[in-house]
Design a protein around this motif. Structure first.
Motif, mmCIF file in Angstrom:
data_model
loop_
_atom_site.group_PDB
_atom_site.id
_atom_site.type_symbol
_atom_site.label_atom_id
_atom_site.label_comp_id
_atom_site.label_asym_id
_atom_site.label_seq_id
_atom_site.Cartn_x
_atom_site.Cartn_y
_atom_site.Cartn_z
ATOM 1 N N LEU A 5 57.875 4.563 61.043
ATOM 2 C CA LEU A 5 56.961 4.381 59.915
ATOM 3 C C LEU A 5 56.960 5.658 59.093
ATOM 4 O O LEU A 5 56.754 6.753 59.632
ATOM 5 C CB LEU A 5 55.547 4.084 60.423
ATOM 6 C CG LEU A 5 54.456 3.855 59.369
ATOM 7 C CD1 LEU A 5 54.763 2.612 58.545
ATOM 8 C CD2 LEU A 5 53.092 3.726 60.045
ATOM 9 N N LEU A 6 57.224 5.530 57.804
ATOM 10 C CA LEU A 6 57.192 6.656 56.890
ATOM 11 C C LEU A 6 55.993 6.487 55.970
ATOM 12 O O LEU A 6 55.875 5.483 55.270
ATOM 13 C CB LEU A 6 58.493 6.715 56.076
ATOM 14 C CG LEU A 6 58.718 7.960 55.224
ATOM 15 C CD1 LEU A 6 58.798 9.204 56.098
ATOM 16 C CD2 LEU A 6 59.992 7.806 54.398
ATOM 17 N N ILE A 7 55.106 7.461 55.977
ATOM 18 C CA ILE A 7 53.833 7.372 55.261
ATOM 19 C C ILE A 7 53.830 8.343 54.092
ATOM 20 O O ILE A 7 54.095 9.540 54.255
ATOM 21 C CB ILE A 7 52.661 7.699 56.215
ATOM 22 C CG1 ILE A 7 52.656 6.704 57.386
ATOM 23 C CG2 ILE A 7 51.333 7.665 55.468
ATOM 24 C CD1 ILE A 7 51.691 7.074 58.486
ATOM 25 N N SER A 8 53.521 7.825 52.896
ATOM 26 C CA SER A 8 53.465 8.662 51.701
ATOM 27 C C SER A 8 52.094 8.661 51.040
ATOM 28 O O SER A 8 51.834 9.494 50.163
ATOM 29 C CB SER A 8 54.512 8.196 50.679
ATOM 30 O OG SER A 8 54.287 6.835 50.315
ATOM 31 N N ASP A 9 51.206 7.734 51.425
ATOM 32 C CA ASP A 9 49.877 7.664 50.830
ATOM 33 C C ASP A 9 49.147 8.998 51.025
ATOM 34 O O ASP A 9 48.957 9.433 52.162
ATOM 35 C CB ASP A 9 49.077 6.537 51.476
ATOM 36 C CG ASP A 9 47.675 6.453 50.917
ATOM 37 O OD1 ASP A 9 46.737 6.956 51.575
ATOM 38 O OD2 ASP A 9 47.505 5.923 49.810
ATOM 39 N N PRO A 10 48.740 9.674 49.951
ATOM 40 C CA PRO A 10 48.149 11.014 50.060
ATOM 41 C C PRO A 10 46.945 11.092 50.995
ATOM 42 O O PRO A 10 46.789 12.066 51.739
ATOM 43 C CB PRO A 10 47.758 11.352 48.620
ATOM 44 C CG PRO A 10 48.681 10.546 47.777
ATOM 45 C CD PRO A 10 48.883 9.262 48.534
#
Length: 278
Positions: free
Chosen positions: A238-243
């Motif tokens: 899982l790659l998370i970008s949500d600040p």
């Protein structure tokens, strides 16, 4: 070994390499045998590469660049992407981020992080996993993992911090000798100017606070100074970008860091576990 199945499953990069190599060979008026003589391969190997029955190996791509590339670097660029495509699918996107990262903050709870593994440790870990892999695939994955260590000496140098759960250091993978070599390698890594190595001690939770219960994580700062979080478990990623989510993980990491031993104490512990006498 070349096979019809490889033709059906060849990656886009392998197909592109095959087509470019074939076109460049024809432009030179060479037969496959003639090109093979220039490359140092048999005509059958050239044919297998051009049909993707056996896509170009890492070594063949180097020779294709030398013989056909004309200084363009096209086959060396393809080499980078073909390496990525040989990685486990769930890891491919992160591998590109890791390679280019400005900084990495890593917390590992089960095994030594791949960036810091020795070849013997990686081979024991990959070869002993489940489901079992062929010897050829094990060796391919080991060499791909070793290639990741080039990040340590990249220019500009990335800043890398890793927090290792003490249980990982005590878990013997391969053999006692393999593990000792791995611990000594960590000592050498910790001496790099761009690496900070910390150990989360076994008794980190004895005072009622324990921030590490959710497992490992990788915090990545990209060249554009974006901040991402990468999580991996049971061959899923899982790659998370949500600040907002990234901020939560960064705060959790900071708390884990505050519960870890300092750099000097961490290094002393690793040396003791490796049996190093001062």
């Amino acid at each position: 070994m070349a096979s019809a199945e490889n033709k059906e499953t060849a990656s886009p990069t392998a197909l592109m390499v095959a087509e470019m190599a074939r076109m460049m060979r024809i432009q030179r008026g060479w037969t496959q045998e003639q090109e093979g003589q220039e490359l140092g391969y048999s005509a059958a190997a050239v044919s297998a590469m051009e049909t993707c029955a056996q896509p170009a190996s890492d070594a063949m791509l180097v020779e294709l660049e030398r013989v056909l590339g004309n200084g363009t670097g096209v086959f060396l660029t393809a080499r980078r992407y073909m390496r990525m495509e040989r990685l486990p699918e769930q890891f491919q996107d992160y591998a590109l981020l890791e390679e280019a990262a400005v900084s990495l903050q890593l917390f590992v709870t089960n095994v030594i992080h791949g960036l810091f593994q020795t070849e013997a440790y990686a081979r024991a870990l990959i070869g002993g996993g489940y489901p079992p892999l062929s010897d050829e695939r094990v060796e391919e994955l080991v060499q791909l993992r070793m290639a990741r260590a080039a990040l340590f000496d990249r220019d500009p140098l990335p800043m890398i911090e890793v927090i290792i759960d003490e249980a990982v250091l005590r878990r013997v993978i391969g053999s006692e000798e393999v593990m000792r070599e791995q611990l000594l390698h960590l000592v050498e890594c910790a001496r790099r100017r761009n690496v900070t190595l910390l150990v989360l001690p076994m008794d980190a939770g004895k005072y009622g606070e324990y921030a590490a219960g959710h497992g490992g994580m990788s915090l990545v700062e990209t060249p554009a100074h974006e901040h991402l979080v990468y999580l991996e478990a049971q061959e899923e990623s899982l790659l998370i970008s949500d600040p907002a989510k990234v901020s939560t993980y960064a705060q959790r990491y900071a708390k884990i860091r505050s519960q870890a031993l300092g750099p000097r104490e961490s290094l002393d512990l690793i040396k003791r576990l490796a049996g190093v006498k001062e």
